[in-house]
Design an enzyme around this catalytic site. Structure first.
Site, PDB file in Angstrom:
ATOM      1  CB  SER A  60     -32.803-138.155 -54.700  1.00  0.00           C
ATOM      2  OG  SER A  60     -33.324-137.175 -55.545  1.00  0.00           O
ATOM      3  CE  LYS A  63     -35.135-138.677 -57.731  1.00  0.00           C
ATOM      4  NZ  LYS A  63     -34.138-137.709 -58.209  1.00  0.00           N
ATOM      5  CE1 TYR A 185     -39.180-137.860 -57.402  1.00  0.00           C
ATOM      6  CE2 TYR A 185     -39.910-135.573 -57.387  1.00  0.00           C
ATOM      7  CZ  TYR A 185     -38.890-136.506 -57.387  1.00  0.00           C
ATOM      8  OH  TYR A 185     -37.585-136.076 -57.352  1.00  0.00           O
ATOM      9  CE1 TYR A 237     -29.592-137.029 -57.786  1.00  0.00           C
ATOM     10  CE2 TYR A 237     -28.035-136.116 -56.234  1.00  0.00           C
ATOM     11  CZ  TYR A 237     -29.270-136.624 -56.514  1.00  0.00           C
ATOM     12  OH  TYR A 237     -30.187-136.703 -55.524  1.00  0.00           O
ATOM     13  CB  VAL A 255     -31.565-132.096 -52.221  1.00  0.00           C
ATOM     14  CG1 VAL A 255     -31.077-132.097 -53.639  1.00  0.00           C
ATOM     15  CG2 VAL A 255     -33.036-132.342 -52.128  1.00  0.00           C
TER      16      VAL A 255
HETATM   17  N1  GLN Z   1     -37.602-133.825 -54.051  1.00  0.00           N
HETATM   18  C1  GLN Z   1     -36.369-133.449 -54.675  1.00  0.00           C
HETATM   19  C2  GLN Z   1     -36.603-132.907 -56.076  1.00  0.00           C
HETATM   20  O1  GLN Z   1     -37.365-133.473 -56.793  1.00  0.00           O
HETATM   21  C3  GLN Z   1     -35.454-134.631 -54.736  1.00  0.00           C
HETATM   22  C4  GLN Z   1     -34.155-134.318 -55.442  1.00  0.00           C
HETATM   23  C5  GLN Z   1     -32.939-134.857 -54.766  1.00  0.00           C
HETATM   24  O2  GLN Z   1     -32.930-135.310 -53.627  1.00  0.00           O
HETATM   25  N2  GLN Z   1     -31.855-134.767 -55.483  1.00  0.00           N
HETATM   26  O3  GLN Z   1     -36.062-131.911 -56.473  1.00  0.00           O
END
Ligand code: GLN
Length: 315
Positions: A60, A63, A185, A237, A255
């Site tokens: 993430s 992003k 993505y 988040y 994550v």
């Molecule tokens: N690739 C992960 C997902 O889409 C990214 C989510 C994350 O890092 N929080 O679930």
């Protein structure tokens, strides 16, 4: 600064709470003991300790960079016609859109990030991945690549994100090639970085888009403003409010265990430790950043924070 980084590493290394992400099967192979802290000042000085050379997928933390790239290339209005800038208060992978607009809440949750990837896919077509890798490499200051195994693992199991992409398609938020956008993505999430790369990328954001070592202007000043704003309100988040209150700087987590924090005009901070809390944020990462911010007075509204001159007085 080096002493502070080393002390924080020694202090939080024994913390073994939290769990490595397993919902993307390939991520469960991460070594839970890995722990790195790296800070890079806006003029390129590096202070680091621990596992700062271990590659992991950016997830993430990609992003904010795709959001900035989309704003640079398509303009703020065109991007904001497809994605909001409101914290959702819900999990990053919630299958939901904003009431009334039917747009994703913000570009830091999966629905918003998939929308931004779709905009980039529409603009670049099949060349989108190359364009993205080029921009991310310029942000890191070295050539980056994709972890094919993680990408394929997520593509095979990412049914929840596939549901989100189709919800977006249903409401006409993304173009018809939703599967191809989703693939982009997944690929952007699988870009391999190290803790030092992330700190360099954060330092580039802190330096208004100018890479502190290569001297390349990687993102425009206008997009930096927008990126840091949404990182500040939505980057951690459903812990974003608590983070803003406690740490007080724009940040983004992923994550795989990375956390990237930006101290405006001063420095970038990155941590890597794969054990996550219930929000999906790295446990050691949150504690380390909070500790460094408190010791250095980095919180945007801390009385010790007197702007860009502050670090120069102590370094
Ligand atoms: N690739 C992960 C997902 O889409 C990214 C989510 C994350 O890092 N929080 O679930």
């Amino acid at each position: 600064m080096q002493a502070l980084v080393e002390a924080a590493h020694a202090k939080y290394a024994p913390h073994a709470t939290g769990d490595v992400a397993t919902y993307i099967p390939e991520l469960s192979k991460a070594n839970p003991d890995h722990f790195g802290i790296c800070t890079v000042t806006s003029d390129g000085r590096v202070f680091e300790m621990g596992d700062c050379d271990v590659p992991f997928t950016i997830q993430s933390i990609s992003k904010p960079f795709t959001f900035g790239m989309a704003i640079d290339e398509l303009g703020r209005d065109a991007v904001l016609a497809h994605v909001g800038v409101e914290p959702s208060g819900d999990a990053f992978n919630a299958i939901e859109l904003q009431n009334g607009t039917n747009l994703p809440f913000n570009p830091m949750v999966n629905a918003g990030a998939i929308t931004v990837s779709a905009l980039l896919h529409k603009a670049h077509g099949p060349a989108a991945l190359d364009a993205l890798l080029e921009r991310f490499s310029a942000l890191a200051g070295r050539r980056l690549s994709i972890d094919q195994a993680v990408y394929e693992s997520e593509r095979r199991t990412g049914h929840r994100n596939r549901a989100i992409a189709h919800l977006l398609l249903n409401f006409g938020v993304v173009h018809e090639q939703a599967e191809a956008a989703l693939d982009l993505y997944f690929q952007q999430c699988s870009i391999l970085v190290t803790c030092r790369d992330l700190a360099m990328m954060a330092a580039t954001l802190s330096n208004m888009g100018l890479h502190p070592v290569t001297g390349e202007m990687v993102l425009s000043v206008n997009s930096i403003r927008d990126v840091l704003s949404v990182m500040f309100t939505c980057g951690m988040y459903d812990y974003s409010g608590q983070w803003a209150f406690r740490v007080g700087v724009p940040a983004k987590s992923g994550v795989s265990g990375g956390v990237m924090a930006v101290v405006n005009r001063q420095m970038g901070i990155a941590t890597y430790s794969p054990r996550l809390d219930r929000f999906g944020n790295s446990v050691r990462g949150v504690e380390t950043c909070a500790d460094l911010a408190s010791q250095l007075g980095l919180h945007a509204f801390d009385c010790l924070n007197i702007g860009s001159g502050f670090l120069d007085t102590i370094l």
